[in-house]
Enzyme design. Sequence first.
Site, PDB file in Angstrom:
ATOM      1  N   CYS A   1       0.873  -1.181   0.000  1.00 18.74           N
ATOM      2  CA  CYS A   1       0.000   0.000   0.000  1.00 18.74           C
ATOM      3  C   CYS A   1       0.911   1.232   0.000  1.00 18.74           C
ATOM      4  O   CYS A   1       2.081   1.124  -0.374  1.00 18.74           O
ATOM      5  CB  CYS A   1      -0.981  -0.020   1.182  1.00 18.74           C
ATOM      6  SG  CYS A   1      -0.246   0.182   2.817  1.00 18.74           S
TER       7      CYS A   1
ATOM      8  N   ASN B   1       2.370   1.443   4.478  1.00 13.60           N
ATOM      9  CA  ASN B   1       2.674   0.182   5.147  1.00 13.60           C
ATOM     10  C   ASN B   1       2.365   0.202   6.644  1.00 13.60           C
ATOM     11  O   ASN B   1       3.065  -0.387   7.447  1.00 13.60           O
ATOM     12  CB  ASN B   1       4.127  -0.224   4.895  1.00 13.60           C
ATOM     13  CG  ASN B   1       4.448  -1.653   5.306  1.00 13.60           C
ATOM     14  OD1 ASN B   1       5.523  -1.908   5.826  1.00 13.60           O
ATOM     15  ND2 ASN B   1       3.559  -2.586   5.092  1.00 13.60           N
TER      16      ASN B   1
ATOM     17  N   CYS C   1      -1.409   0.376   7.445  1.00 16.38           N
ATOM     18  CA  CYS C   1      -2.835   0.043   7.535  1.00 16.38           C
ATOM     19  C   CYS C   1      -3.199  -1.164   6.672  1.00 16.38           C
ATOM     20  O   CYS C   1      -3.306  -2.277   7.170  1.00 16.38           O
ATOM     21  CB  CYS C   1      -3.704   1.235   7.112  1.00 16.38           C
ATOM     22  SG  CYS C   1      -3.596   2.671   8.189  1.00 16.38           S
ATOM     23  N   ARG C   2      -3.400  -0.930   5.386  1.00  9.04           N
ATOM     24  CA  ARG C   2      -3.944  -1.965   4.505  1.00  9.04           C
ATOM     25  C   ARG C   2      -3.001  -3.119   4.243  1.00  9.04           C
ATOM     26  O   ARG C   2      -3.390  -4.286   4.354  1.00  9.04           O
ATOM     27  CB  ARG C   2      -4.359  -1.350   3.168  1.00  9.04           C
ATOM     28  CG  ARG C   2      -5.447  -0.323   3.304  1.00  9.04           C
ATOM     29  CD  ARG C   2      -5.696   0.366   2.000  1.00  9.04           C
ATOM     30  NE  ARG C   2      -4.581   1.264   1.697  1.00  9.04           N
ATOM     31  CZ  ARG C   2      -4.423   1.875   0.532  1.00  9.04           C
ATOM     32  NH1 ARG C   2      -5.286   1.665  -0.448  1.00  9.04           N
ATOM     33  NH2 ARG C   2      -3.417   2.683   0.323  1.00  9.04           N
ATOM     34  N   SER C   3      -1.775  -2.828   3.853  1.00 10.70           N
ATOM     35  CA  SER C   3      -0.858  -3.924   3.526  1.00 10.70           C
ATOM     36  C   SER C   3      -0.511  -4.737   4.770  1.00 10.70           C
ATOM     37  O   SER C   3      -0.346  -5.952   4.695  1.00 10.70           O
ATOM     38  CB  SER C   3       0.403  -3.407   2.833  1.00 10.70           C
ATOM     39  OG  SER C   3       1.092  -2.480   3.645  1.00 10.70           O
TER      40      SER C   3
ATOM     41  N   ASP D   1      -8.035   3.126   1.577  1.00 14.50           N
ATOM     42  CA  ASP D   1      -7.193   3.492   2.712  1.00 14.50           C
ATOM     43  C   ASP D   1      -8.079   3.907   3.883  1.00 14.50           C
ATOM     44  O   ASP D   1      -8.799   4.900   3.800  1.00 14.50           O
ATOM     45  CB  ASP D   1      -6.265   4.633   2.315  1.00 14.50           C
ATOM     46  CG  ASP D   1      -5.187   4.906   3.343  1.00 14.50           C
ATOM     47  OD1 ASP D   1      -5.306   4.413   4.493  1.00 14.50           O
ATOM     48  OD2 ASP D   1      -4.227   5.614   3.008  1.00 14.50           O
TER      49      ASP D   1
END
Length: 173
Positions: free
Chosen positions: A12, A15, A17-19, A137
């Site tokens: 993402c 690095n 939150c999402r990933s 995000d």
Amino acid sequence: MDQRKISVLFVCLGNICRSTMAEGVFRSIVKDQSSPYYNLIDRVDSCGTGGYHTGDEPDSRTMSTLESHGITNYTHAARKLRDRDFEEFDYIFAMDNANLSDITRWRHRSKNLSDSKAKLMLFGEFSGTGRKEVVQDPYYVGRDAFDKAYEQCKRFSTNFLEQTFPDASKTTA
């Protein structure tokens, strides 16, 4: 029949939150010794296209979302995408289209990476809905967005594993 183990990288922007959510979810599925995928996955990691949070832990909302779903042993320090990732990972999954464009451009900027083994994909190609989804995000949105990101990461991970290793779950039945 032995299959070669594969490695997976989630990407993402920052690095945190999402990933990291995707990495934590994916690890929880494949690193359990009772998982049919346990011996099929080698390395799992995540990174960002930007280095804004290098060295930071995942966002506290990512961690609390993972913990609320029983994932309590996940640790990570944010890092930025690097050239060798394109050689070390079989799959590099972007969380959204901007991330996919960024990692595609990164790969093509270097003559040494144009023939790298990594398959670059939008993680949401494994949505199971017949259409590609992006993991938005959640950083500025709130807890509900983290819950949605978790649900997507769980669904995409399961669909990817089932499509990549269609016979794996049959061997444990």
